[in-house]
Design a protein around this motif. Structure first.
Motif, PDB file in Angstrom:
ATOM      1  N   ILE B  40       0.849  -1.184   0.000  1.00  0.00           N
ATOM      2  CA  ILE B  40       0.000   0.000   0.000  1.00  0.00           C
ATOM      3  C   ILE B  40       0.887   1.236   0.000  1.00  0.00           C
ATOM      4  O   ILE B  40       1.849   1.318   0.764  1.00  0.00           O
ATOM      5  N   LEU B  42       1.279   5.228   0.645  1.00  0.00           N
ATOM      6  CA  LEU B  42       0.714   6.392   1.332  1.00  0.00           C
ATOM      7  C   LEU B  42       1.393   7.646   0.787  1.00  0.00           C
ATOM      8  O   LEU B  42       2.582   7.626   0.464  1.00  0.00           O
ATOM      9  N   ILE B  64      -3.241  -0.020  -4.267  1.00  0.00           N
ATOM     10  CA  ILE B  64      -4.000   0.831  -3.359  1.00  0.00           C
ATOM     11  C   ILE B  64      -3.104   1.988  -2.948  1.00  0.00           C
ATOM     12  O   ILE B  64      -1.965   1.776  -2.529  1.00  0.00           O
ATOM     13  N   ILE B  66      -3.303   5.595  -0.637  1.00  0.00           N
ATOM     14  CA  ILE B  66      -4.098   6.364   0.321  1.00  0.00           C
ATOM     15  C   ILE B  66      -3.425   7.715   0.533  1.00  0.00           C
ATOM     16  O   ILE B  66      -2.238   7.789   0.822  1.00  0.00           O
ATOM     17  N   ARG B  74     -11.729  17.235   0.757  1.00  0.00           N
ATOM     18  CA  ARG B  74     -10.893  16.576  -0.245  1.00  0.00           C
ATOM     19  C   ARG B  74     -10.969  17.220  -1.617  1.00  0.00           C
ATOM     20  O   ARG B  74     -10.672  16.580  -2.623  1.00  0.00           O
ATOM     21  N   SER B  75     -11.316  18.456  -1.639  1.00  0.00           N
ATOM     22  CA  SER B  75     -11.472  19.111  -2.938  1.00  0.00           C
ATOM     23  C   SER B  75     -10.139  19.217  -3.681  1.00  0.00           C
ATOM     24  O   SER B  75     -10.116  19.323  -4.899  1.00  0.00           O
ATOM     25  N   ALA B  77      -7.716  16.889  -3.606  1.00  0.00           N
ATOM     26  CA  ALA B  77      -7.076  15.571  -3.619  1.00  0.00           C
ATOM     27  C   ALA B  77      -6.722  15.127  -5.032  1.00  0.00           C
ATOM     28  O   ALA B  77      -7.416  15.454  -5.994  1.00  0.00           O
ATOM     29  N   ALA B  78      -5.632  14.357  -5.122  1.00  0.00           N
ATOM     30  CA  ALA B  78      -5.269  13.740  -6.398  1.00  0.00           C
ATOM     31  C   ALA B  78      -6.358  12.742  -6.784  1.00  0.00           C
ATOM     32  O   ALA B  78      -6.737  11.896  -5.971  1.00  0.00           O
ATOM     33  N   PRO B  79      -6.872  12.800  -8.020  1.00  0.00           N
ATOM     34  CA  PRO B  79      -8.032  11.961  -8.375  1.00  0.00           C
ATOM     35  C   PRO B  79      -7.715  10.470  -8.457  1.00  0.00           C
ATOM     36  O   PRO B  79      -8.630   9.654  -8.408  1.00  0.00           O
ATOM     37  N   GLU B  80      -6.441  10.098  -8.554  1.00  0.00           N
ATOM     38  CA  GLU B  80      -6.099   8.681  -8.676  1.00  0.00           C
ATOM     39  C   GLU B  80      -6.043   7.955  -7.333  1.00  0.00           C
ATOM     40  O   GLU B  80      -5.812   6.744  -7.294  1.00  0.00           O
ATOM     41  N   LEU B  81      -6.229   8.655  -6.243  1.00  0.00           N
ATOM     42  CA  LEU B  81      -6.182   8.002  -4.927  1.00  0.00           C
ATOM     43  C   LEU B  81      -7.293   6.976  -4.773  1.00  0.00           C
ATOM     44  O   LEU B  81      -8.417   7.198  -5.228  1.00  0.00           O
ATOM     45  N   THR B  82      -6.981   5.875  -4.114  1.00  0.00           N
ATOM     46  CA  THR B  82      -8.013   4.924  -3.717  1.00  0.00           C
ATOM     47  C   THR B  82      -8.881   5.537  -2.626  1.00  0.00           C
ATOM     48  O   THR B  82     -10.111   5.457  -2.654  1.00  0.00           O
ATOM     49  N   ALA B  83      -8.228   6.138  -1.640  1.00  0.00           N
ATOM     50  CA  ALA B  83      -8.937   6.818  -0.555  1.00  0.00           C
ATOM     51  C   ALA B  83      -8.227   8.128  -0.266  1.00  0.00           C
ATOM     52  O   ALA B  83      -7.001   8.163  -0.161  1.00  0.00           O
ATOM     53  N   ALA B  84      -9.006   9.182  -0.156  1.00  0.00           N
ATOM     54  CA  ALA B  84      -8.469  10.507   0.163  1.00  0.00           C
ATOM     55  C   ALA B  84      -8.959  10.868   1.555  1.00  0.00           C
ATOM     56  O   ALA B  84     -10.130  11.164   1.744  1.00  0.00           O
ATOM     57  N   LEU B  85      -8.060  10.796   2.532  1.00  0.00           N
ATOM     58  CA  LEU B  85      -8.453  11.049   3.909  1.00  0.00           C
ATOM     59  C   LEU B  85      -8.114  12.491   4.282  1.00  0.00           C
ATOM     60  O   LEU B  85      -6.948  12.847   4.433  1.00  0.00           O
TER      61      LEU B  85
END
Lengths: 173, 173, 173, 173
Positions: B40, B42, B64, B66, B74-75, B77-85
């Motif tokens: 994973i 990060l 994956i 994250i 998350r406006s 955030a990189a669009p390719e992320l699996t999850a944007a925390l």
């Protein structure tokens, strides 16, 4: 940007275990000088190394010194602190120590200290290094970009430079 | 110390705005290589520089990835992320990004990146620098003490070294 | 406000030690239902109570479930997690768990859970309580003000309500 | 557990915008009473509601009052604070405000306040509520379990109870 009656906060950062005698002497002097100006000293709060020394110096000169501890209790706090705030944040407390500061003064170097100095430069805060190694001075100068960084030969040089930076900020508001 | 079924997490750190083309290329390659190992990735999660590149690389290889964002939404955030925390922690999210990692790989350098690499060394985590400047390599080598630090010439060298470090940790349990 | 390809994140909160059988059953069902919708489940990550149950449910249904652990290592993580992020933040990780969520679902109640639900309401996030006590439902209803709060009789009611909330947010963008 | 010379820290929590006149009056009185005992007052630091009132009360009585602000600058700090620490942590600063406290006193209720009181009970800290609604008192009593919780009719009752709790902790060391 700053409200008028609240005191300036200057964070003093440096190694805990493994601090050199020079770093400890410098930190104690910095604490004393900050207190003499009526400013508030912030530090990492532990009863060791630079953190303990700056608390001792500020306290001896009658100043307020606030420790931001990494742990969730204050059993390991420097006893000279005015307030020992057990943040419970672990290493994230380093970022809080920088965020809360109007200016940052570094005495000595360790990985934790380097993380704090780097965050200070990132935030564009006035940052003074007291007697860094040539290598550390070169590294942080290259890292600083347009952030205000000063390499000081003595604690009083560092505090005097910070004073000028904070005053010019104020007049620029 | 680590439970058996949970994937390794490797944090990839580097500049956002101001990242060099080399750092971006390296980060994209690192992301791809981490994904190919089934680990994973990060990162800091923003849609810019090294953060965006590593998300792109890991995502393209089916991994994956994250992102731990500094802000509370998350406006950005990189669009390719699996999850944007969206951590809401500001600069303190740097410390979380290091705390959560089994190992750390740096591509390029900025003040924020330096703070993360310093915290990685402080925590004694396996830390690889891909193509650092000579000055940065010397600084972090001096800072590392006994922490495992590797200066890699290529992304694949960095990931291979991290793999050996993580495997030897495991066998040492 | 949200970028289009990144999955929704729903935080499931509830007691660790001291969780009731009902809360554990509900959490496992919620995790399964979130995974079936293709959403990402977030939880506190520990191998106990509601945190473990939701990880089990989401994982069994093939979903991604990310645990945000309070400590600095993952030795106490639920083994079914896709990623176990050791934040090192202590109790502050509760705020991150809420900040990172698009919506929050509560199963059972403890002081830590109450802190999370209160923060969810403060942030105005869609918040569902599964089978709360009458007393807890009344308290959180009074606390919610205009924040979207739903008292659900079953896990599927809670997830269906969250789905409607998230969809209406999207169409309102 | 606590070192001997450092002052007790008591966090006073309550609503900012939307605080009732009663909550504001109570907070100002609590601040004054804490200062008269020579203790340090902690609060959320903003120039509004309970935070501003407790800063005013403590300051007027010559006490030290430290504000832990959520943002990264102090432009919104209550001017009566001794030190305004801009944590940059967002809502996570609520957890720090509780972690750093020896005891917690609540005046009024909002979602943010509820998150802080819940964390105080979770940590087992002495927690006093001044004139809560019947509903809130019942909720927090049920939530408290074995944590020391006191429902006070007046500010002075709350501070006197906290004093007894802290003294008995000390003698128990």
């Amino acid at each position: 940007m700053r409200t008028s009656r609240i005191g300036y906060c200057v964070s003093v950062v440096g190694p805990g275990h493994g601090a050199t005698v020079d770093a400890i002497d410098d930190a104690e002097a910095v604490g004393r000088l900050l207190a003499e100006r009526g400013w508030i000293t912030l530090c990492g709060g532990l009863a060791v190394g630079v953190m303990a020394a700056v608390a001792r110096g500020a306290s001896a000169a009658g100043g307020i010194v606030i420790g931001l501890l990494p742990g969730a209790d204050r059993s390991d706090a420097a006893p000279e602190l005015t307030a020992a705030l057990a943040t419970g944040l672990g290493e994230s407390r380093n970022a809080v120590l920088i965020s809360a500061a109007d200016a940052v003064i570094g005495c000595g170097l360790s990985p934790g200290t380097a993380s704090e100095l780097a965050l200070a430069l990132r935030a564009g805060k006035a940052t003074a290094l007291v007697r860094p190694t040539r290598e550390a001075a070169a590294f942080f100068r290259a890292l600083a970009g347009e952030a205000p960084l000063y390499v000081a030969a003595t604690p009083s040089e560092a505090v005097a430079w910070v004073a000028r930076q904070l005053t010019s900020d104020l007049s620029g508001d």
